[in-house]
Motif scaffolding. Sequence first.
Motif, PDB file in Angstrom:
ATOM      1  N   GLU A   1       0.828  -1.193   0.000  1.00  0.00           N
ATOM      2  CA  GLU A   1       0.000   0.000   0.000  1.00  0.00           C
ATOM      3  C   GLU A   1       0.876   1.263   0.000  1.00  0.00           C
ATOM      4  O   GLU A   1       1.971   1.255   0.553  1.00  0.00           O
ATOM      5  N   VAL A   2       0.356   2.335  -0.589  1.00  0.00           N
ATOM      6  CA  VAL A   2       1.034   3.623  -0.527  1.00  0.00           C
ATOM      7  C   VAL A   2       0.114   4.608   0.194  1.00  0.00           C
ATOM      8  O   VAL A   2      -1.006   4.860  -0.261  1.00  0.00           O
ATOM      9  N   VAL A   3       0.564   5.097   1.342  1.00  0.00           N
ATOM     10  CA  VAL A   3      -0.239   6.043   2.117  1.00  0.00           C
ATOM     11  C   VAL A   3       0.483   7.383   2.133  1.00  0.00           C
ATOM     12  O   VAL A   3       1.668   7.450   2.447  1.00  0.00           O
ATOM     13  N   CYS A   4      -0.229   8.432   1.761  1.00  0.00           N
ATOM     14  CA  CYS A   4       0.340   9.772   1.845  1.00  0.00           C
ATOM     15  C   CYS A   4      -0.256  10.488   3.048  1.00  0.00           C
ATOM     16  O   CYS A   4      -1.459  10.389   3.300  1.00  0.00           O
ATOM     17  N   ILE A   5       0.596  11.179   3.796  1.00  0.00           N
ATOM     18  CA  ILE A   5       0.113  11.964   4.929  1.00  0.00           C
ATOM     19  C   ILE A   5       0.311  13.431   4.590  1.00  0.00           C
ATOM     20  O   ILE A   5       1.425  13.864   4.287  1.00  0.00           O
TER      21      ILE A   5
ATOM     22  N   VAL B   1      -0.410   8.568  -6.923  1.00  0.00           N
ATOM     23  CA  VAL B   1       0.052   7.253  -6.440  1.00  0.00           C
ATOM     24  C   VAL B   1      -0.598   6.771  -5.144  1.00  0.00           C
ATOM     25  O   VAL B   1      -0.546   5.571  -4.866  1.00  0.00           O
ATOM     26  N   ALA B   2      -1.202   7.659  -4.346  1.00  0.00           N
ATOM     27  CA  ALA B   2      -1.655   7.219  -3.025  1.00  0.00           C
ATOM     28  C   ALA B   2      -2.864   6.300  -3.121  1.00  0.00           C
ATOM     29  O   ALA B   2      -3.808   6.577  -3.850  1.00  0.00           O
ATOM     30  N   ASP B   3      -2.787   5.176  -2.385  1.00  0.00           N
ATOM     31  CA  ASP B   3      -3.976   4.343  -2.222  1.00  0.00           C
ATOM     32  C   ASP B   3      -4.914   4.993  -1.208  1.00  0.00           C
ATOM     33  O   ASP B   3      -6.125   4.907  -1.316  1.00  0.00           O
TER      34      ASP B   3
ATOM     35  N   THR C   1       6.167  -1.437  -3.592  1.00  0.00           N
ATOM     36  CA  THR C   1       6.805  -1.117  -2.318  1.00  0.00           C
ATOM     37  C   THR C   1       5.774  -0.529  -1.356  1.00  0.00           C
ATOM     38  O   THR C   1       4.962   0.300  -1.760  1.00  0.00           O
ATOM     39  N   THR C   2       5.813  -0.982  -0.116  1.00  0.00           N
ATOM     40  CA  THR C   2       4.949  -0.404   0.913  1.00  0.00           C
ATOM     41  C   THR C   2       5.550   0.940   1.319  1.00  0.00           C
ATOM     42  O   THR C   2       6.719   0.994   1.702  1.00  0.00           O
ATOM     43  N   MET C   3       4.766   2.017   1.212  1.00  0.00           N
ATOM     44  CA  MET C   3       5.331   3.345   1.437  1.00  0.00           C
ATOM     45  C   MET C   3       4.404   4.221   2.273  1.00  0.00           C
ATOM     46  O   MET C   3       3.197   4.236   2.066  1.00  0.00           O
ATOM     47  N   ILE C   4       5.020   4.955   3.216  1.00  0.00           N
ATOM     48  CA  ILE C   4       4.311   6.043   3.892  1.00  0.00           C
ATOM     49  C   ILE C   4       5.055   7.324   3.520  1.00  0.00           C
ATOM     50  O   ILE C   4       6.263   7.426   3.736  1.00  0.00           O
TER      51      ILE C   4
ATOM     52  N   GLY D   1       9.711  10.949  -9.500  1.00  0.00           N
ATOM     53  CA  GLY D   1       9.724   9.909 -10.518  1.00  0.00           C
ATOM     54  C   GLY D   1      10.192   8.580  -9.951  1.00  0.00           C
ATOM     55  O   GLY D   1       9.568   7.535 -10.176  1.00  0.00           O
ATOM     56  N   VAL D   2      11.302   8.632  -9.178  1.00  0.00           N
ATOM     57  CA  VAL D   2      11.818   7.412  -8.560  1.00  0.00           C
ATOM     58  C   VAL D   2      10.785   6.834  -7.595  1.00  0.00           C
ATOM     59  O   VAL D   2      10.549   5.619  -7.551  1.00  0.00           O
ATOM     60  N   MET D   3      10.138   7.718  -6.830  1.00  0.00           N
ATOM     61  CA  MET D   3       9.156   7.239  -5.843  1.00  0.00           C
ATOM     62  C   MET D   3       7.939   6.614  -6.537  1.00  0.00           C
ATOM     63  O   MET D   3       7.379   5.629  -6.056  1.00  0.00           O
ATOM     64  N   LYS D   4       7.544   7.188  -7.676  1.00  0.00           N
ATOM     65  CA  LYS D   4       6.412   6.611  -8.419  1.00  0.00           C
ATOM     66  C   LYS D   4       6.759   5.214  -8.907  1.00  0.00           C
ATOM     67  O   LYS D   4       5.931   4.298  -8.842  1.00  0.00           O
ATOM     68  N   GLU D   5       8.006   5.069  -9.367  1.00  0.00           N
ATOM     69  CA  GLU D   5       8.439   3.751  -9.850  1.00  0.00           C
ATOM     70  C   GLU D   5       8.410   2.740  -8.701  1.00  0.00           C
ATOM     71  O   GLU D   5       7.974   1.600  -8.870  1.00  0.00           O
ATOM     72  N   LEU D   6       8.852   3.195  -7.511  1.00  0.00           N
ATOM     73  CA  LEU D   6       8.832   2.316  -6.339  1.00  0.00           C
ATOM     74  C   LEU D   6       7.401   1.896  -6.014  1.00  0.00           C
ATOM     75  O   LEU D   6       7.123   0.723  -5.760  1.00  0.00           O
ATOM     76  N   ALA D   7       6.492   2.878  -6.035  1.00  0.00           N
ATOM     77  CA  ALA D   7       5.099   2.597  -5.714  1.00  0.00           C
ATOM     78  C   ALA D   7       4.523   1.596  -6.704  1.00  0.00           C
ATOM     79  O   ALA D   7       3.853   0.627  -6.320  1.00  0.00           O
ATOM     80  N   ALA D   8       4.847   1.805  -7.976  1.00  0.00           N
ATOM     81  CA  ALA D   8       4.309   0.926  -9.012  1.00  0.00           C
ATOM     82  C   ALA D   8       4.835  -0.493  -8.863  1.00  0.00           C
ATOM     83  O   ALA D   8       4.163  -1.462  -9.213  1.00  0.00           O
ATOM     84  N   SER D   9       6.047  -0.629  -8.305  1.00  0.00           N
ATOM     85  CA  SER D   9       6.623  -1.964  -8.177  1.00  0.00           C
ATOM     86  C   SER D   9       6.199  -2.641  -6.885  1.00  0.00           C
ATOM     87  O   SER D   9       6.728  -3.683  -6.523  1.00  0.00           O
TER      88      SER D   9
END
Lengths: 295, 253
Positions: B31-35, B215-217, B200-203, B190-198
Amino acid sequence: MNKPPALDVNSLEIVRPKTIGRRILAGVCIVLLLLLAKAFWEGDIAWNIVSQYLFARPVLAGVGNTIIMTFCAMIVGVVLGVLAAIMRMSDNPVLRNIAIGYVWLFRGAPALLQLLLWFNLALIFPTLGIPGLFSVQTVDVMTPFVAAVLGLGIQQGAYTAEVVRAGILSIDKGQTEAAQSIGMTKLRATLKIVLPQAMRVIVPPIGNETIGMVKLTSLASVIQFPEVLRSVEDIYYVNSRVIELLIVATVWYLIVVTILSIGQFYIERYFSKGWGRRNAPVQQAGNQATVEEAV
Amino acid sequence: METIIEAHGLQKYFGSFHVLKNIDFEIKKGEVVCIIGPSGSGKSTFLRCINQLEQINAGYIAVDGEIAGFRREGNRLFPLPDREIARQRQAVGMVFQKFHLFPHRTVLQNIIEGPVGVQKRPRPECIAEARVLLKRVGLADKADSYPGELSGGQQQRIAIARALAMKPKAMLFDEPTSALDPELVGEVLGVMKELAASGTTMIVVTHEIGFCREVADRVLFMDAGAIVDVGTAAEILENPKNPRVKNFISAVL
């Protein structure tokens, strides 16, 4: 609005400012220096004695002892200093207070007094050792060399502790956090990430203190340690050429200090890895800014 | 999907200042969560609590099922020693606002410091992995540069690579583009979008609303130490119901 008349750029010439005042000052200074040199040359100094003793064996041995003492005392000082600095910054209040107490005590008492205390340790503790395991006569252990290394090194550590602490404080807290975020413990982060960077800030003052230590070793002459001052004293007690031999010692101190200063330059260059290049463009930008401001 | 990070009843004080008020949070694998939220709302502090750079005063955080910073026996929590905390931190990668690369080490040394020095994995293997990571963030030719020779955007991409080299279960981004010149923001995102697409669990704590939308779920809105609103990017960013969120969004857009 008055427009200035256009000038022919190619015909403009920058005239060098006159520096008459500066030239007069330089002339006066040179004359005074020459007079001083003349006074010393004509004074009652037997320069042939100076050159005769400059490379005399006991003098050279004294120089060697001075250098050895400087390095031994500085090694003790730096080790204790780094230890005390890290303890001082620890989360553990016991360690912190021990470090504070150490700096307070050994920075507070004069170096000469500390040398005498170590040298006379036998007066309070006739023997040293662990009861039942081993024991030695204090007078056998506490030679002038050992007493001088301990006395000079331990008081040096108290100063170095503050220098190292200043260096550690100069490093952004983010460096520790970044190191912790890749799984380092705080101690490891301090030793592997913070200290190497702090060295950039620590080395110049330590170099300064090493040079101070070269001269501080002369105190050890008081407890019979044969460093260079002691060596020349022993000679002039016999032949009464006091000034000549003191000049010999002065020359050697200057030589040793000069060599150390050159060494410091290379050590500083080593620890500025990754910094020189960063600073270069910043400095350039700064220069450009001043040029623009000046224009 | 399994839960990677969860927080329950989190309270955090700086002295008498109540920074985090009863935070409940959960993020699932991939999941990708943006705060988002105003400055001083506790977003960064929350991230720092997850990585144990700050200590919490009540509640608990668990990463991959393991309680952060404590060993539990029944209802009693015993603080872990420094070494154990250091081990737990390896499960989450952290990217800082100001990069915090090690300036005395080359790019490659920065990246392998964790895997080789901390995880004690074989050096050649780590170097090979580091080169793959460098390629992934688009800086394959910078392995032997010092951080001081790189632009802010390049440094931040290296910092991302350094965090990834630890093979963390989740990545935390603390305002990763806030210290960058505007024209360098894009390369990091751009790098972070690629990570999200692959996967990666991201906050991500960020002010980049466009990035969140893309990108945020889920988007969390924090204000004054509490989570005020949660929802999909569309719910929070396009037509926010909560008036405070509405104010904030209209102010930053």
